[in-house]
Design a protein around this motif. Structure first.
Motif, PDB file in Angstrom:
ATOM      1  N   SER A  34      -2.051   2.522 -14.657  1.00 22.84           N
ATOM      2  CA  SER A  34      -2.757   1.247 -14.531  1.00 22.84           C
ATOM      3  C   SER A  34      -2.162   0.244 -15.504  1.00 22.84           C
ATOM      4  O   SER A  34      -1.606   0.616 -16.537  1.00 22.84           O
ATOM      5  CB  SER A  34      -4.253   1.406 -14.784  1.00 22.84           C
ATOM      6  OG  SER A  34      -4.514   1.429 -16.160  1.00 22.84           O
ATOM      7  N   LEU A  35      -2.284  -1.035 -15.156  1.00 20.27           N
ATOM      8  CA  LEU A  35      -1.716  -2.106 -15.970  1.00 20.27           C
ATOM      9  C   LEU A  35      -2.354  -2.133 -17.354  1.00 20.27           C
ATOM     10  O   LEU A  35      -1.676  -2.328 -18.373  1.00 20.27           O
ATOM     11  CB  LEU A  35      -1.902  -3.439 -15.241  1.00 20.27           C
ATOM     12  CG  LEU A  35      -1.249  -4.675 -15.849  1.00 20.27           C
ATOM     13  CD1 LEU A  35       0.230  -4.455 -16.042  1.00 20.27           C
ATOM     14  CD2 LEU A  35      -1.499  -5.878 -14.975  1.00 20.27           C
ATOM     15  N   VAL A 147       2.606  -1.992 -12.557  1.00 20.63           N
ATOM     16  CA  VAL A 147       2.207  -2.921 -11.491  1.00 20.63           C
ATOM     17  C   VAL A 147       2.468  -2.279 -10.125  1.00 20.63           C
ATOM     18  O   VAL A 147       1.611  -2.289  -9.237  1.00 20.63           O
ATOM     19  CB  VAL A 147       2.964  -4.268 -11.626  1.00 20.63           C
ATOM     20  CG1 VAL A 147       2.840  -5.087 -10.353  1.00 20.63           C
ATOM     21  CG2 VAL A 147       2.405  -5.054 -12.795  1.00 20.63           C
ATOM     22  N   ILE A 148       3.644  -1.665  -9.964  1.00 25.17           N
ATOM     23  CA  ILE A 148       3.971  -1.029  -8.689  1.00 25.17           C
ATOM     24  C   ILE A 148       3.028   0.141  -8.416  1.00 25.17           C
ATOM     25  O   ILE A 148       2.457   0.263  -7.324  1.00 25.17           O
ATOM     26  CB  ILE A 148       5.438  -0.537  -8.707  1.00 25.17           C
ATOM     27  CG1 ILE A 148       6.381  -1.736  -8.828  1.00 25.17           C
ATOM     28  CG2 ILE A 148       5.748   0.270  -7.445  1.00 25.17           C
ATOM     29  CD1 ILE A 148       7.835  -1.357  -8.999  1.00 25.17           C
ATOM     30  N   ARG A 149       2.824   0.994  -9.447  1.00 26.24           N
ATOM     31  CA  ARG A 149       1.994   2.182  -9.210  1.00 26.24           C
ATOM     32  C   ARG A 149       0.539   1.827  -8.936  1.00 26.24           C
ATOM     33  O   ARG A 149      -0.076   2.376  -8.025  1.00 26.24           O
ATOM     34  CB  ARG A 149       2.075   3.129 -10.421  1.00 26.24           C
ATOM     35  CG  ARG A 149       3.396   3.853 -10.525  1.00 26.24           C
ATOM     36  CD  ARG A 149       3.404   4.822 -11.683  1.00 26.24           C
ATOM     37  NE  ARG A 149       2.480   5.935 -11.470  1.00 26.24           N
ATOM     38  CZ  ARG A 149       2.126   6.787 -12.440  1.00 26.24           C
ATOM     39  NH1 ARG A 149       2.588   6.639 -13.655  1.00 26.24           N
ATOM     40  NH2 ARG A 149       1.307   7.775 -12.171  1.00 26.24           N
ATOM     41  N   GLU A 150      -0.014   0.913  -9.729  1.00 23.20           N
ATOM     42  CA  GLU A 150      -1.424   0.582  -9.524  1.00 23.20           C
ATOM     43  C   GLU A 150      -1.635  -0.107  -8.176  1.00 23.20           C
ATOM     44  O   GLU A 150      -2.596   0.171  -7.474  1.00 23.20           O
ATOM     45  CB  GLU A 150      -1.952  -0.293 -10.666  1.00 23.20           C
ATOM     46  CG  GLU A 150      -3.472  -0.454 -10.608  1.00 23.20           C
ATOM     47  CD  GLU A 150      -4.029  -1.342 -11.701  1.00 23.20           C
ATOM     48  OE1 GLU A 150      -3.361  -1.559 -12.720  1.00 23.20           O
ATOM     49  OE2 GLU A 150      -5.164  -1.826 -11.514  1.00 23.20           O
ATOM     50  N   GLY A 153      -1.048   2.546  -5.457  1.00 23.39           N
ATOM     51  CA  GLY A 153      -1.938   3.698  -5.581  1.00 23.39           C
ATOM     52  C   GLY A 153      -3.407   3.360  -5.405  1.00 23.39           C
ATOM     53  O   GLY A 153      -4.202   4.226  -5.036  1.00 23.39           O
ATOM     54  N   SER A 154      -3.804   2.116  -5.682  1.00 25.10           N
ATOM     55  CA  SER A 154      -5.222   1.804  -5.528  1.00 25.10           C
ATOM     56  C   SER A 154      -5.451   0.602  -4.615  1.00 25.10           C
ATOM     57  O   SER A 154      -6.590   0.272  -4.298  1.00 25.10           O
ATOM     58  CB  SER A 154      -5.865   1.548  -6.894  1.00 25.10           C
ATOM     59  OG  SER A 154      -5.324   0.394  -7.479  1.00 25.10           O
ATOM     60  N   GLU A 171      -6.250  -0.990   0.220  1.00 22.89           N
ATOM     61  CA  GLU A 171      -7.447  -0.546  -0.486  1.00 22.89           C
ATOM     62  C   GLU A 171      -8.188   0.519   0.291  1.00 22.89           C
ATOM     63  O   GLU A 171      -8.758   1.440  -0.279  1.00 22.89           O
ATOM     64  CB  GLU A 171      -8.365  -1.730  -0.769  1.00 22.89           C
ATOM     65  CG  GLU A 171      -8.336  -2.113  -2.234  1.00 22.89           C
ATOM     66  CD  GLU A 171      -9.233  -3.286  -2.561  1.00 22.89           C
ATOM     67  OE1 GLU A 171      -9.673  -3.995  -1.625  1.00 22.89           O
ATOM     68  OE2 GLU A 171      -9.477  -3.495  -3.744  1.00 22.89           O
ATOM     69  N   GLN A 172      -8.173   0.357   1.650  1.00 24.02           N
ATOM     70  CA  GLN A 172      -8.858   1.353   2.471  1.00 24.02           C
ATOM     71  C   GLN A 172      -8.083   2.650   2.523  1.00 24.02           C
ATOM     72  O   GLN A 172      -8.650   3.728   2.605  1.00 24.02           O
ATOM     73  CB  GLN A 172      -9.056   0.807   3.893  1.00 24.02           C
ATOM     74  CG  GLN A 172     -10.243  -0.120   3.985  1.00 24.02           C
ATOM     75  CD  GLN A 172     -10.269  -0.871   5.289  1.00 24.02           C
ATOM     76  OE1 GLN A 172      -9.584  -0.525   6.241  1.00 24.02           O
ATOM     77  NE2 GLN A 172     -11.070  -1.918   5.337  1.00 24.02           N
ATOM     78  N   GLN A 173      -6.774   2.534   2.495  1.00 25.48           N
ATOM     79  CA  GLN A 173      -5.934   3.718   2.627  1.00 25.48           C
ATOM     80  C   GLN A 173      -4.866   3.727   1.521  1.00 25.48           C
ATOM     81  O   GLN A 173      -3.684   3.573   1.803  1.00 25.48           O
ATOM     82  CB  GLN A 173      -5.255   3.700   4.012  1.00 25.48           C
ATOM     83  CG  GLN A 173      -4.847   5.051   4.532  1.00 25.48           C
ATOM     84  CD  GLN A 173      -6.046   5.884   4.948  1.00 25.48           C
ATOM     85  OE1 GLN A 173      -7.144   5.394   5.066  1.00 25.48           O
ATOM     86  NE2 GLN A 173      -5.846   7.165   5.151  1.00 25.48           N
ATOM     87  N   PRO A 174      -5.293   3.856   0.242  1.00 27.91           N
ATOM     88  CA  PRO A 174      -4.301   3.773  -0.834  1.00 27.91           C
ATOM     89  C   PRO A 174      -3.368   4.985  -0.835  1.00 27.91           C
ATOM     90  O   PRO A 174      -3.744   6.070  -0.393  1.00 27.91           O
ATOM     91  CB  PRO A 174      -5.154   3.754  -2.101  1.00 27.91           C
ATOM     92  CG  PRO A 174      -6.426   4.412  -1.713  1.00 27.91           C
ATOM     93  CD  PRO A 174      -6.626   4.155  -0.261  1.00 27.91           C
ATOM     94  N   VAL A 175      -2.138   4.745  -1.286  1.00 29.27           N
ATOM     95  CA  VAL A 175      -1.173   5.838  -1.387  1.00 29.27           C
ATOM     96  C   VAL A 175      -1.384   6.494  -2.751  1.00 29.27           C
ATOM     97  O   VAL A 175      -0.682   6.202  -3.710  1.00 29.27           O
ATOM     98  CB  VAL A 175       0.269   5.316  -1.286  1.00 29.27           C
ATOM     99  CG1 VAL A 175       1.231   6.465  -1.021  1.00 29.27           C
ATOM    100  CG2 VAL A 175       0.386   4.265  -0.208  1.00 29.27           C
ATOM    101  N   SER A 176      -2.382   7.392  -2.822  1.00 26.68           N
ATOM    102  CA  SER A 176      -2.794   7.867  -4.144  1.00 26.68           C
ATOM    103  C   SER A 176      -1.726   8.712  -4.819  1.00 26.68           C
ATOM    104  O   SER A 176      -1.810   8.988  -6.010  1.00 26.68           O
ATOM    105  CB  SER A 176      -4.106   8.636  -4.046  1.00 26.68           C
ATOM    106  OG  SER A 176      -4.026   9.570  -3.006  1.00 26.68           O
TER     107      SER A 176
END
Lengths: 204, 176
Positions: A34-35, A147-150, A153-154, A171-176
Motif C-alpha cells: 500500500s502507498l 502505486v502499481i500494486r495497490e 490489487g485493490s 474494485e469488484q474484481q481486484p487482482v489480489s
C-alpha cells in the motif's frame, strides 16, 4: 555546489538503490502493498540513512578501521530503534502495518552500504547529499511499486484514508495476487525490464 | 595484518565508547516514549473491551479481572490471557457474560505464520467460544468442548490452553 548536486541527483535515477544497485529489495518487496506503508517506510529509511551518514562522516577520521563495520552497525541499529519506538508511540497504525520490517531497517543494505561505500570516505556535506539522494531514490522506487500494486490489487489508490482514484471494475474484481509477495516480485521484475528497455538503466 | 597493542586498545575503546553512547541514547528515547506507548496500548485495550461489550459505560479492574458496567448494571467480566504460540506470544482477551458463560474471545496480538497460524483469527475457530461454558474451554482430548484447527494445531492449542489456564487463575477470586 555542482559536486553536491551531482552526489544528490545520482541516487534518484542513475544509481537508484532499488532499480540500479538492487539494494534494499527486502522492504521494497515486503511493504509496497500500500502507498501508506511505502511512504512510512521511506520516511523511516530517509531518517536513518541521513543520521547514519552524517554521524559516519563526522567520525570517519577517528574510527579504527578494524572495528568500523561493528561501529556502523551499532550506529544504524541505534537510530532504527529510536525510529521504531517513536513510531510505536505516535504512529501505532503505521507501526502495526510495517511490523517486523521496521526493525529490519537495521539490515537494509542501502544504509550500511552508503555508510561503508560513501560516508566513511567523503566529507559531511557530500554525505548529506548522498543520503538525501539515495533516500529519495528509494522513496521514488517503492512509491512507484506501491502505486502499481495497490491499484491493481485493490482497485483503488488511497493516501492516508483519502481515496485518490478508483476503478469500479477493478474494485469488484481486484487482482489480489498483486497484494501478495508474488505480485511484488512480478512488479519489480517487469519495472526493471521496462527501465532497461527504454535505456533508463544501463548495463555496466 | 598485524596491529600494535595501542591500535588494538584504541579500537576496543572506540567501539566501547560508541556502544555506551548508543545505549544512553536508547534509554533516553525509551524513557521519552514509554509512557506514550503504554497509553496507546491501554487505549487499544479499551477499544477491544468496548468491542466485546458495546453497551459498556465504565469498568473496574480488580485482582486481574475487569468488571464491566453499564452505569450500575454489571454486564460481565473480562480478563486477558497469554501463551507462546508457534512464534511469539499470543495475547487474548476473554469476555464473560456471567461467571461461567463466555461472551466472546478476541485475539489482541499475535505473530503466527501468515495463512497458517493466523487462522486462529478466523470466525470458525475464534467464534466457537461464544456461549461456551468457560470450564469447557479445554481440548477435546482432555474432556473439553474446544476444537483445534487442523494444520495449525500449535497455534490453536496455545489459544485454548491460554484461556483455560487464565480462567482457572483469574476467575478463582470472582465476587458479585
Amino acid at each position: 555546489m555542482g559536486k553536491w548536486f551531482k552526489e544528490f541527483i545520482k541516487g534518484l535515477v542513475l544509481s537508484n538503490p532499488i532499480f540500479v544497485l538492487a539494494l534494499g529489495l527486502c522492504p521494497a518487496l515486503a511493504v509496497t502493498n500500500s502507498l501508506d506503508n511505502a511512504l512510512g517506510m521511506s520516511a523511516a529509511v530517509i531518517f536513518v540513512l541521513l543520521c547514519s551518514n552524517v554521524l559516519v562522516a563526522l567520525i570517519r577520521t577517528w574510527v579504527a578501521s578494524i572495528v568500523r563495520i561493528p561501529v556502523f552497525i551499532v550506529i544504524i541499529a541505534t537510530f532504527v530503534t529510536m525510529v521504531s519506538l517513536t513510531f510505536e508511540a505516535y504512529m501505532p497504525v503505521l507501526y502495526e502495518s510495517l511490523g517486523i520490517y521496521l526493525p529490519l531497517i537495521v539490515v537494509n543494505c542501502i544504509i550500511l552500504g552508503r555508510a561503508e561505500a560513501f560516508a566513511s570516505r567523503n566529507r559531511l556535506s557530500l554525505s548529506v547529499a548522498d543520503a538525501l539522494g539515495m533516500g529519495l531514490g528509494f522513496t521514488l522506487a517503492i512509491v512507484i511499486i506501491a502505486v502499481i500494486r495497490e491499484t491493481l490489487g485493490s482497485g483503488s489508490l488511497s493516501l492516508f484514508e483519502h481515496v485518490l482514484f478508483s476503478f469500479p471494475v477493478l474494485e469488484q474484481q481486484p487482482v489480489s495476487l498483486f497484494l501478495l509477495p508474488a505480485g511484488a516480485f512480478l512488479v519489480i521484475g517487469l519495472l526493471l525490464a521496462a527501465f532497461r528497455r527504454v535505456g533508463l538503466i544501463k548495463n555496466e | 595484518m598485524r596491529f600494535s597493542i595501542i591500535k588494538r586498545f584504541y579500537a576496543i575503546a572506540f567501539l566501547t565508547l560508541v556502544v555506551i553512547i548508543s545505549a544512553s541514547l536508547l534509554s533516553l528515547t525509551y524513557s521519552l516514549t514509554a509512557e506514550q506507548i503504554k497509553l496507546r496500548q491501554h487505549e487499544q485495550f479499551l477499544g477491544y473491551l468496548g468491542e466485546m461489550f458495546p453497551e459498556m459505560t465504565g469498568f473496574e479492574y480488580n485482582d486481574e479481572l475487569y468488571y464491566v458496567y453499564d452505569d450500575a448494571l454489571l454486564l460481565g467480566y473480562a480478563f486477558t490471557a497469554s501463551k507462546a504460540g508457534y512464534s511469539g506470544d499470543i495475547n487474548i482477551m476473554v469476555g464473560l457474560s456471567d461467571k461461567e458463560t463466555v461472551k466472546g474471545v478476541l485475539i489482541i496480538s499475535q505473530t503466527e505464520t501468515p495463512g497458517i497460524g493466523t487462522r486462529i483469527l478466523d470466525e470458525p475457530f475464534i467464534g466457537q467460544f461464544a456461549g461456551m461454558n468457560v470450564n469447557d474451554i479445554r481440548l477435546r482430548s482432555e474432556g473439553g468442548q474446544a476444537d483445534t484447527i487442523t494444520g495449525a494445531t500449535v497455534s490453536s492449542k496455545a489459544v485454548i490452553e491460554a484461556i483455560s489456564q487464565a480462567a482457572k487463575e483469574k476467575l478463582a477470586g470472582i465476587n458479585g
